[in-house]
Design a protein around this motif. Structure first.
Motif, PDB file in Angstrom:
ATOM      1  N   THR A   1     -35.949  43.118  22.772  1.00  0.00           N
ATOM      2  CA  THR A   1     -36.288  41.920  23.541  1.00  0.00           C
ATOM      3  C   THR A   1     -36.419  40.691  22.655  1.00  0.00           C
ATOM      4  O   THR A   1     -36.783  39.630  23.138  1.00  0.00           O
ATOM      5  CB  THR A   1     -37.615  42.138  24.295  1.00  0.00           C
ATOM      6  OG1 THR A   1     -38.646  42.478  23.342  1.00  0.00           O
ATOM      7  CG2 THR A   1     -37.478  43.258  25.313  1.00  0.00           C
ATOM      8  N   SER A   2     -36.116  40.817  21.377  1.00  0.00           N
ATOM      9  CA  SER A   2     -36.215  39.676  20.474  1.00  0.00           C
ATOM     10  C   SER A   2     -35.142  38.654  20.817  1.00  0.00           C
ATOM     11  O   SER A   2     -34.138  38.973  21.467  1.00  0.00           O
ATOM     12  CB  SER A   2     -36.051  40.131  19.024  1.00  0.00           C
ATOM     13  OG  SER A   2     -34.687  40.388  18.736  1.00  0.00           O
ATOM     14  N   PRO A   3     -35.299  37.401  20.362  1.00  0.00           N
ATOM     15  CA  PRO A   3     -34.329  36.351  20.694  1.00  0.00           C
ATOM     16  C   PRO A   3     -32.918  36.645  20.195  1.00  0.00           C
ATOM     17  O   PRO A   3     -31.953  36.077  20.691  1.00  0.00           O
ATOM     18  CB  PRO A   3     -34.905  35.119  20.006  1.00  0.00           C
ATOM     19  CG  PRO A   3     -36.341  35.419  19.784  1.00  0.00           C
ATOM     20  CD  PRO A   3     -36.437  36.903  19.599  1.00  0.00           C
ATOM     21  N   HIS A   4     -32.809  37.523  19.200  1.00  0.00           N
ATOM     22  CA  HIS A   4     -31.494  37.785  18.606  1.00  0.00           C
ATOM     23  C   HIS A   4     -30.929  39.148  18.996  1.00  0.00           C
ATOM     24  O   HIS A   4     -29.939  39.588  18.437  1.00  0.00           O
ATOM     25  CB  HIS A   4     -31.600  37.652  17.087  1.00  0.00           C
ATOM     26  CG  HIS A   4     -32.165  36.345  16.647  1.00  0.00           C
ATOM     27  ND1 HIS A   4     -31.478  35.160  16.793  1.00  0.00           N
ATOM     28  CD2 HIS A   4     -33.374  36.027  16.107  1.00  0.00           C
ATOM     29  CE1 HIS A   4     -32.228  34.160  16.347  1.00  0.00           C
ATOM     30  NE2 HIS A   4     -33.382  34.655  15.939  1.00  0.00           N
TER      31      HIS A   4
ATOM     32  N   ALA B   1     -18.353  34.968  19.019  1.00  0.00           N
ATOM     33  CA  ALA B   1     -17.997  36.388  18.909  1.00  0.00           C
ATOM     34  C   ALA B   1     -19.161  37.288  18.514  1.00  0.00           C
ATOM     35  O   ALA B   1     -19.339  38.365  19.105  1.00  0.00           O
ATOM     36  CB  ALA B   1     -16.836  36.554  17.927  1.00  0.00           C
ATOM     37  N   PRO B   2     -20.007  36.924  17.528  1.00  0.00           N
ATOM     38  CA  PRO B   2     -21.088  37.844  17.136  1.00  0.00           C
ATOM     39  C   PRO B   2     -22.112  38.110  18.227  1.00  0.00           C
ATOM     40  O   PRO B   2     -22.897  39.058  18.123  1.00  0.00           O
ATOM     41  CB  PRO B   2     -21.732  37.127  15.942  1.00  0.00           C
ATOM     42  CG  PRO B   2     -20.653  36.241  15.397  1.00  0.00           C
ATOM     43  CD  PRO B   2     -19.917  35.769  16.615  1.00  0.00           C
TER      44      PRO B   2
ATOM     45  N   HIS C   1     -16.571  39.368   9.194  1.00  0.00           N
ATOM     46  CA  HIS C   1     -17.909  39.479   8.630  1.00  0.00           C
ATOM     47  C   HIS C   1     -18.230  40.934   8.273  1.00  0.00           C
ATOM     48  O   HIS C   1     -17.654  41.870   8.824  1.00  0.00           O
ATOM     49  CB  HIS C   1     -18.944  38.936   9.615  1.00  0.00           C
ATOM     50  CG  HIS C   1     -19.058  37.445   9.606  1.00  0.00           C
ATOM     51  ND1 HIS C   1     -19.678  36.756   8.588  1.00  0.00           N
ATOM     52  CD2 HIS C   1     -18.621  36.501  10.474  1.00  0.00           C
ATOM     53  CE1 HIS C   1     -19.635  35.459   8.829  1.00  0.00           C
ATOM     54  NE2 HIS C   1     -18.987  35.276   9.967  1.00  0.00           N
ATOM     55  N   PRO C   2     -19.176  41.139   7.363  1.00  0.00           N
ATOM     56  CA  PRO C   2     -19.503  42.498   6.908  1.00  0.00           C
ATOM     57  C   PRO C   2     -20.150  43.352   7.988  1.00  0.00           C
ATOM     58  O   PRO C   2     -20.599  42.875   9.030  1.00  0.00           O
ATOM     59  CB  PRO C   2     -20.487  42.252   5.756  1.00  0.00           C
ATOM     60  CG  PRO C   2     -20.278  40.841   5.339  1.00  0.00           C
ATOM     61  CD  PRO C   2     -19.874  40.098   6.573  1.00  0.00           C
ATOM     62  N   LYS C   3     -20.227  44.621   7.685  1.00  0.00           N
ATOM     63  CA  LYS C   3     -20.812  45.644   8.546  1.00  0.00           C
ATOM     64  C   LYS C   3     -22.261  45.316   8.905  1.00  0.00           C
ATOM     65  O   LYS C   3     -23.039  44.883   8.057  1.00  0.00           O
ATOM     66  CB  LYS C   3     -20.727  46.979   7.813  1.00  0.00           C
ATOM     67  CG  LYS C   3     -21.442  48.141   8.447  1.00  0.00           C
ATOM     68  CD  LYS C   3     -21.284  49.365   7.543  1.00  0.00           C
ATOM     69  CE  LYS C   3     -22.127  50.534   8.032  1.00  0.00           C
ATOM     70  NZ  LYS C   3     -21.971  51.718   7.153  1.00  0.00           N
TER      71      LYS C   3
ATOM     72  N   ALA D   1     -30.812  40.281  12.129  1.00  0.00           N
ATOM     73  CA  ALA D   1     -31.010  39.357  11.016  1.00  0.00           C
ATOM     74  C   ALA D   1     -29.748  38.529  10.773  1.00  0.00           C
ATOM     75  O   ALA D   1     -29.821  37.321  10.517  1.00  0.00           O
ATOM     76  CB  ALA D   1     -31.390  40.134   9.755  1.00  0.00           C
ATOM     77  N   PHE D   2     -28.593  39.185  10.886  1.00  0.00           N
ATOM     78  CA  PHE D   2     -27.326  38.468  10.705  1.00  0.00           C
ATOM     79  C   PHE D   2     -27.172  37.358  11.737  1.00  0.00           C
ATOM     80  O   PHE D   2     -26.873  36.212  11.400  1.00  0.00           O
ATOM     81  CB  PHE D   2     -26.155  39.444  10.808  1.00  0.00           C
ATOM     82  CG  PHE D   2     -24.806  38.786  10.909  1.00  0.00           C
ATOM     83  CD1 PHE D   2     -24.166  38.297   9.785  1.00  0.00           C
ATOM     84  CD2 PHE D   2     -24.194  38.621  12.149  1.00  0.00           C
ATOM     85  CE1 PHE D   2     -22.931  37.663   9.874  1.00  0.00           C
ATOM     86  CE2 PHE D   2     -22.968  38.000  12.252  1.00  0.00           C
ATOM     87  CZ  PHE D   2     -22.334  37.516  11.114  1.00  0.00           C
TER      88      PHE D   2
END
Length: 354
Positions: A22-25, A284-285, A303-305, A325-326
């Motif tokens: 439920t975090s913003p990200h 896209a992310p 972008h990385p894994k 975090a990404f």
């Protein structure tokens, strides 16, 4: 018949990874899922190193099926099958049947060389095809380094159309040193193949995507990228394309509007250091993920894994601590990878606030 697969319950590790869902990200929905289903390719393209892979790894149904619950819960609407060449997969029909059972639309990215041999599978298993077309016939075959490759695509499209006349088949052309002056001829080639549309994008020469263990050295990059004189010629070709094929652009037969076509030339100018690098509009992310054959999950091709499906369910992987975090730190307009990107995906109504 649809495969019968039992999806296991989430492990404690997966449930822990979703504790901050439920975090913003965190992602509540994932409209687009890109699956690299086979490592090898049947072309030897000048601008890509995927064909150099020695392994024949592929994404197996049992590996994918454990993520059924995640696919449904995340509301995946479109799955894009890529590689390598997806049609080299040993049981692509089962993969497609499973995905259909999950209620998704399937897009096949392909070289087109196997359309004729696998016409029945293609016509019955996917909802849309995007085939690589890198110029008129001789140019395409030279870039792809496949003798009579263009003719194989022509015969394959006819075979698929015979079985499924309404199946959308689109072309995609990668602009580079070998074809930058032939955009209008590429549109003619697309019409001659009976494609429903054609799109253009600049060739990537600066990332580690497409099986590059290391970023290409300058000499190798310059085999594909354009010189200043060539960029000027590309700009002229783009303006002629806009002028001569205006109806195709307005009807979206040519997928890109004029400003996106001009951005292709700008990309090469920024590579030369003549204009500032400028990231495309992209989310896209926040709306998609790329799954590699080995289970690695990326936010896009470049972008990385950010996760691993060997240890986590898809929903947990895209909402892992690393993934969140990404996304929390990513500023697309300033990120150096995004500023060099040749693609763009801006999906609306994602449900993730993007």
């Amino acid at each position: 018949m649809s495969p019968q697969v039992i999806s296991p319950r989430m492990t404690e590790l997966e449930e822990e990874a979703l504790s901050s869902h439920t975090s913003p990200h965190g992602l509540k929905t994932l409209p687009i899922l890109i699956l690299n289903v086979h490592e090898r390719c049947n072309c030897r393209c000048t601008m890509c190193d995927i064909w150099k892979r020695q392994s024949n790894g592929e994404l197996h149904l049992q590996e994918l099926a454990r993520h059924r619950e995640s696919i449904v819960k995340l509301g995946v609407r479109q799955v894009v099958l890529t590689g390598g060449e997806p049609l080299l997969h040993s049981d692509l029909a089962a993969i497609c049947s499973f995905l259909k059972d999950c209620g998704v639309r399937i897009t096949l990215l392909s070289t087109g060389l196997l359309f004729k041999k696998r016409a029945e599978l293609v016509s019955s298993s996917v909802d849309e095809i995007i085939v690589s077309i890198d110029g008129p016939e001789e140019t395409h075959d030279r870039i792809r380094r496949v003798r009579d490759g263009f003719q194989l695509i022509r015969e394959g499209i006819l075979a698929v159309r015979k079985l499924q006349p309404a199946l959308p088949i689109h072309g995609r052309s990668t602009v580079q040193k070998a074809n930058f002056a032939l955009l209008r001829q590429t549109v003619q080639a697309a019409h001659s193949l009976g494609l429903d549309s054609i799109s253009f994008l600049a060739s990537d020469v600066t990332s580690q995507a497409f099986n590059r263990e290391l970023i290409w050295p300058g000499e190798r990059q310059n085999e594909i990228a354009l010189s200043s004189h060539e960029v000027t010629a590309l700009e002229d070709e783009i303006e002629l394309l806009i002028q001569e094929y205006g109806e195709d652009i307005s009807s979206k037969y040519i997928a890109e509007p004029p400003e996106k076509l001009r951005r292709i030339a700008r990309h090469f100018r920024s590579y030369l250091g003549q204009v500032p690098a400028q990231a495309p509009r992209c989310n896209a992310p926040w709306v998609s993920a790329v799954v590699e054959v080995d289970g690695s999950v990326r936010p896009c091709f470049f972008h990385p894994k950010i996760g691993d499906l060997k240890t986590l369910a898809l929903e947990a992987a895209v909402n892992s601590e690393e993934a969140e975090a990404f996304r929390s730190k990513l500023n697309i307009s300033e990120d150096p990878i995004c500023k060099r990107c040749v693609c763009s995906l801006h999906y609306k109504n994602s449900g993730n606030g993007a």
